[in-house]
Scaffold this active site. Structure first.
Site, PDB file in Angstrom:
ATOM      1  N   ASN C  76     -17.662  80.494 -36.791  1.00 19.98           N
ATOM      2  CA  ASN C  76     -16.341  81.128 -36.727  1.00 19.98           C
ATOM      3  C   ASN C  76     -15.680  81.015 -35.364  1.00 19.98           C
ATOM      4  OD1 ASN C  76     -16.852  81.783 -39.353  1.00 19.98           O
ATOM      5  ND2 ASN C  76     -17.245  83.950 -38.983  1.00 19.98           N
ATOM      6  N   THR C 121      34.464  69.994 -33.606  1.00 17.91           N
ATOM      7  CA  THR C 121      34.050  71.251 -34.228  1.00 17.91           C
ATOM      8  C   THR C 121      34.429  71.108 -35.683  1.00 17.91           C
ATOM      9  OG1 THR C 121      36.166  72.300 -33.718  1.00 17.91           O
ATOM     10  CG2 THR C 121      34.375  72.670 -32.153  1.00 17.91           C
ATOM     11  N   HIS C 122      33.572  71.594 -36.570  1.00 17.74           N
ATOM     12  CA  HIS C 122      33.798  71.429 -38.015  1.00 17.74           C
ATOM     13  C   HIS C 122      33.928  69.950 -38.381  1.00 17.74           C
ATOM     14  CE1 HIS C 122      34.841  75.763 -38.157  1.00 17.74           C
ATOM     15  NE2 HIS C 122      35.427  75.518 -37.005  1.00 17.74           N
ATOM     16  N   SER C 243      19.343  43.222 -43.889  1.00 17.02           N
ATOM     17  CA  SER C 243      18.836  42.577 -45.101  1.00 17.02           C
ATOM     18  C   SER C 243      19.247  41.129 -45.044  1.00 17.02           C
ATOM     19  CB  SER C 243      19.418  43.258 -46.339  1.00 17.02           C
ATOM     20  OG  SER C 243      20.739  42.828 -46.544  1.00 17.02           O
ATOM     21  N   LYS C 249      24.732  44.525 -41.921  1.00 15.38           N
ATOM     22  CA  LYS C 249      24.417  45.931 -42.182  1.00 15.38           C
ATOM     23  C   LYS C 249      23.263  46.360 -41.279  1.00 15.38           C
ATOM     24  CE  LYS C 249      24.158  49.054 -46.076  1.00 15.38           C
ATOM     25  NZ  LYS C 249      23.412  49.388 -47.284  1.00 15.38           N
ATOM     26  N   GLU C 256      17.077  58.198 -39.768  1.00 18.83           N
ATOM     27  CA  GLU C 256      17.065  58.919 -41.045  1.00 18.83           C
ATOM     28  C   GLU C 256      15.690  59.521 -41.301  1.00 18.83           C
ATOM     29  OE1 GLU C 256      19.599  56.843 -44.360  1.00 18.83           O
ATOM     30  OE2 GLU C 256      18.906  55.296 -42.977  1.00 18.83           O
ATOM     31  N   LYS C 291      -5.898  73.451 -40.557  1.00 14.04           N
ATOM     32  CA  LYS C 291      -6.084  72.157 -39.881  1.00 14.04           C
ATOM     33  C   LYS C 291      -5.027  71.125 -40.228  1.00 14.04           C
ATOM     34  CE  LYS C 291     -10.059  73.601 -38.285  1.00 14.04           C
ATOM     35  NZ  LYS C 291      -9.800  74.897 -38.996  1.00 14.04           N
TER      36      LYS C 291
END
Lengths: 425, 425, 425, 425
Positions: C76, C121-122, C243, C249, C256, C291
């Site tokens: 323990n 802002t916003h 790609s 692209k 992400e 753990k």
């Protein structure tokens, strides 16, 4: 521009291969699978990710036709399809494990058909119940779990294939036919939604969380019942952990872990919701993070059920001790009140009279049924000789005879119905 | 033994009255309800808790028969019953709000039937999609939400009444008849389970969390589309917040709050699971904590849906700007590749040829369809004059003609089917 | 009594070996470590768990003295000690990674010292800010993170050794000396607490969650700034995914994933809290579940920081485009109001006058500084020729000259102070 | 364009007034505060939000100077300032409540200085411990909590004022002076960070969650110890709930609610993290949602501590019963092994010998110290007459004499040190 270390780092980071690494296969399991197929089957340094890997293996197996794999398809709908196929099977396995746990509960109930133990509210003894009734409470929880898993499965089993990258495909793919071939129940109706929907992962994790919540309660009950102080059950040596020093100690490690692992699954459910919060349409790479949470959820819930089943098959009920506990603590006070109500005393007055009887009994260190008739009548003249039968453990139990009650007759019926429901579906 | 302060503290702590305080009624709403019934109706210092309060009011209204309210019942099954009745109604209201949001999406889609905008993956422009197709993606999410709410409702709408404290009742209560009278779909089959089950709260919160997750994604899309930089939509003055200083600024406050409130509902779902983890059977006082989480979840999800519906009814799509954005960025590269594949070029080679064309275009600052035929043929002799038609925005859209694709014909069908599904149920 | 399968199942379940399996070592990493020490070093079928394994290896290395390992110790306190030692090192590594990210932010800021972009802002353009100021905002977040990690480390770095199973030891172990030898800062003061405390795991996960929250915001900003529509930054090829079909692209996959992985760490924090909720004293097997959550949290937060650092070192700011964006949208309206206030107009009246100017400008499609002096004076006669200088981007920036403001002078000072703080500690 | 209903709905939705509604003031509390100031003080239909309200009240009180309130300030930095000022005070109150709970633990420990109870691992009896030692374990947890709260307070107590909307102010505001006047410890160093940082809310919720986790463990211990089966403590009538029917039943409602409320606070911590995940810089309206979570967290943690303190002051330890429990169950097996080790037997052999003795005792239904010397010597000739003293409860306790152990001498020292630490700070 990048150092070698940075390049490796980023490759490992983005690679969809990584997500399969975390799948919770133990080293041994992975080795075994690889061995079955030939370890080199999985070695493909050239493959950019799992999709390229599958394509190259397909070409190996069926030749050039394999190169058409991506026609009318894209990584985005393919990965969603693969995950749905996998999860559909896992749900079936979880449902089977739920059924297994239900079976173990019924077997346990039937092998201790006459056992009684105290029912608790607030962890205080309240009224006696049949041990089989306690088993059936958990049976009901798992029944709801199975029902829910079935509903989740229907929403999992929908084909995104043909949604391609996000807008649908310009190739003449018959989405419905492909779906049938893969045994999907239907096709996703909107391509943007098809590639960005991870509801089914969240739903599965939420359903699995409820299973784990039920298991955590069962674990708590068993751990408490197995204490020296309660002593209602004894775990078989096979499912408890002892020590060389204190061979009498039987630590309920397996059930403690089951209880603990509920936390892990709740955490996965939280993580999956958080993952999709505020993601713009359609596919975002964040969604790759769905895998490990779902994989570990499936493994954990299934193993937790199976371990619990094994424990239930190795529990011994200490019937005499449990019955003794169910016989003291004024647990027939409600019966006494009902007795008085049946004799015409208004409900509130009956309650108060019984309250006074209990206090009197406490003072003398006696249970209600151990008091003399004279003494009882001092609190209400409505009491007569037949009160002792009414207060018996048997009557206390048998009186709970409405649907869902703990009377032996009702519990027998409930056991039979439960057994039948297992056979059916 | 306790000071007056401590006594007050504990009374407030244990009282079930407290739980109804937090119900999220604004001060005004509470005043209004009290006014409707006469404010003094709710004043009852004598009542120990909400159950005593109901009993005393019942006695007022129907006389002594009211005192039989607790016959064959207990606080434990009564509180579960009350919560289920309340939640059943709330689920119906949420479902109605879901349907309202779906209707607003369809109206918006139909009023911008020809609008096109870029579809995104990784927030990078990928392929053009119809704006109506985007609306339908959210319609699908809400359709799943309604389906789920319906399933939750079935498990909510089960009567615990008659389970009494935990063991069932010894009174001859006809549980099935009571259940029918209260319009429950059935009765709980095990009394221990009946009084300790809060699965239905968790299920509701999980379902509500998915609604909020969908709303948070819709909010994110609208907030991004309303930026100066994207500029695909404009929020009506009615649903945006400006300032005296910068009257042109239209802050999407309402949708930011919807996005933010998803966090709150996820938190409630987490809390409800945590609440029941490891609770022994049967009733424990901890379970009183279910109320505020469920109350606030119901209020929040319903209001968030209704506010979103209002916003959707006051969004203007800037069609020209969105169409322009959908026309640049080599978003017809996939079409070009498909064109070459149709002419016989293997898939991989087609991809590489198009990749080289794009690089060439980038160098000259021209889109694929702005390159001369000569230039294109340099990369593949399979290209001929009809390539320009194939690369047009119209063809790029109309080619996605499989189920769920973004071709105008498919989207028209999908809109009609969606409209029909709203009428049905 | 158990089948072979059940026996295997339970062995795997209880074994503490399992917990180390999930450590997030990739297969390759494990192979490498094993190779360093000789793979057979880790093969020990006989060892019951990791503690037995260590003891037997110790005996191999130092002979019989190794058998005294458990004197005055117990599984323990040993497992708590091992976890604290490991976590102490991980915190140091995380702190180093935080410092690395801070360094990358400073380098990026300094290499674009004159870059300007709109502040939002916003998500609506509000006022222009220096790009370096934006970098420093994240620098501050990571500075708080480092401070917090330092505080957590102090509570991690406390020795439980000698608490033994739960009550302390009867052997003459000098706990303080052992603690010093292991470089602990002190010893746990209560043996029951010492073996059952997992606060330090929760604290670490909470601190790591804030790091991930900061990274998720940085990721969101970079992902948005890298869109075609914003276009303020460009990710180097090395840190973006393209790609073959659409080579232009540049998917910001790495960021992400960083954003997505915040969900996973939040989930671990939730799980750890849930794990310890309601556990009786002292040690319970549930705690073994700490753990994997802690291991994966440490790996994830460190890797997320390092990947972000690499991305920051491969971001190019498109200065011209960002400056253009910062110059339109009436972002100098506040400056105009301040100009009028300085000339004596009351605050509210100034705001309203500017509001009318903006509306006038909107009607003509012109910014405030593009309006004629005549036009401006129509709204307030206080305006004179020097207004154009006041409205310039340079003045708009330089006027924010209080502590923490975005004026070039202040930002220069802040950069210098930041650089100094990195050197110090 | 909006209906009246929709307009009201949106007004209520966006209004920052709403957030203060939810503050957890009971109706009575709000009435009282309003009464203190004159109820009409708070009526201000004209005020757009709380900031306008404050400005208009200030003008009332100090005249035109009040209109300068917003000079160099903005809603964005003001709301952050207000929240930090409020939270700073709440943290001080929580710290005081923590200290109160610590005091109650010390008083309880001192009034039962000789009480002994079994210490548990896996809920199985392991070794006897002093009841005061058990109290001190919780004392330690609360000590860590106080330390953490102090650290959080330092990061809370930083002034954002002057960051204005997001970029800093162009007015000659002396931010440092304002900060000193408001008793802040310093000023935020970056304006973008200052208005968008909500770390301090998360930190507070995380710290509060750990307090609640500790309280939930304490609650669990007390609930279990108060069962009929354990019976180590008895809750005073003042802090337990009975019934008229079963007056002997003492439901630990208060502690069950404390345990349950941990879930709610964990939920708030999860919600706050989720809220800020992926928010772009700088201010977003989502952040308004921080209020209710923080308000309710503060109220809940403080009340939970105070209620627990009251309960601790009304707990009676049933010393005889607890001591009896601590004397059976072979809890001196470790002592016996240590005895043999002291006599020279190797550790492993000692363990095995004791294991055999225990099995022998089990067979006869006798504890180790109830076996004859002859019998004991059969398992090891090293045993002699003095073994009985070594096995006594007193020796078992007193032998745990290292720092942090449960020997009476160590516990006395620990109590004194704990008492001193409360006085200090």
């Amino acid at each position: 521009m990048l150092s070698d270390g940075e390049r490796e780092q980023l490759k490992g980071w983005n690679s969809t291969g990584r997500e399969y690494d975390g799948r919770g296969l133990t080293h041994e399991q992975f080795e075994q699978r690889a061995a079955e197929r030939g370890a080199e089957f999985f070695d493909d340094e050239a493959a950019e990710d799992v999709h390229s890997f599958i394509e190259s293996r397909l070409v190996e197996l069926v030749g050039d036709a394999g190169r058409r794999l991506h026609t009318g398809r894209s990584r985005n709908d393919q990965v969603a399809t693969a995950l749905r196929l996998w999860l559909r099977d896992e749900i079936d396995r979880v449902s089977e494990s739920l059924r297994g746990a239900q079976g173990a509960l019924l077997d346990l109930a039937e092998s201790h058909a006459d056992a009684v133990l105290p029912g608790y509210t607030h962890m205080q003894r309240a009224q006696p119940v049949l041990f089989a009734h306690w088993c059936l409470a958990y049976f009901e929880m798992f029944a709801r779990d199975r029902e829910r898993m079935g509903e989740v499965r229907r929403r999992v089993n929908v084909s995104p294939l043909g949604a391609a990258a996000l807008a649908g495909t310009s190739h003449a793919v018959d989405r419905e036919r492909v779906a049938r071939a893969l045994e999907f129940d239907g096709v996703a109706r909107n391509s943007l939604d098809a590639v960005s929907d991870r509801d089914f992962c969240v739903e599965f994790a939420a359903g699995a969380s409820l299973v784990m919540a039920h298991l955590s309660r069962l674990a708590e009950d068993l751990i408490i019942y197995a204490t020296t102080e309660f002593g209602f059950v004894e775990l078989g040596d096979a499912v408890a952990t002892g020590s060389s020093l204190m061979p009498q100690k039987k630590n309920p490690d397996a059930m403690e872990l089951v209880r603990g692992k509920s936390a892990r699954v709740f955490g996965h459910a939280t993580a999956l919701l958080t993952l999709i919060k505020g993601l713009p349409l359609a596919y975002n790479k964040d969604m790759q993070e769905d895998k490990e949470a779902v994989f570990d959820t499936a493994d954990t819930v299934r193993e937790s059920l199976d371990v619990t089943t094994t424990v239930l098959r190795n529990v011994r009920v200490r019937e005499a001790r449990a019955r003794d506990a169910a016989s003291v603590g004024y647990m027939n006070a409600t019966e006494m009140a009902d007795y008085l109500v049946r004799r015409g005393l208004p409900f509130r007055e009956a309650h108060e009279a019984v309250g006074r009887m209990v206090l009197h009994g406490l003072g003398k260190g006696l249970e209600l049924h151990e008091l003399e008739l004279e003494e009882l009548r001092r609190f209400s003249p409505l009491v007569s000789e037949d009160v002792y039968e009414a207060l018996s453990l048997e009557r206390t139990l048998s009186s709970k005879s409405q649907t869902g009650g703990t009377s032996p007759a009702r519990v027998r019926e409930a056991l039979a119905a439960a057994r039948a429901s297992l056979v059916e579906g």
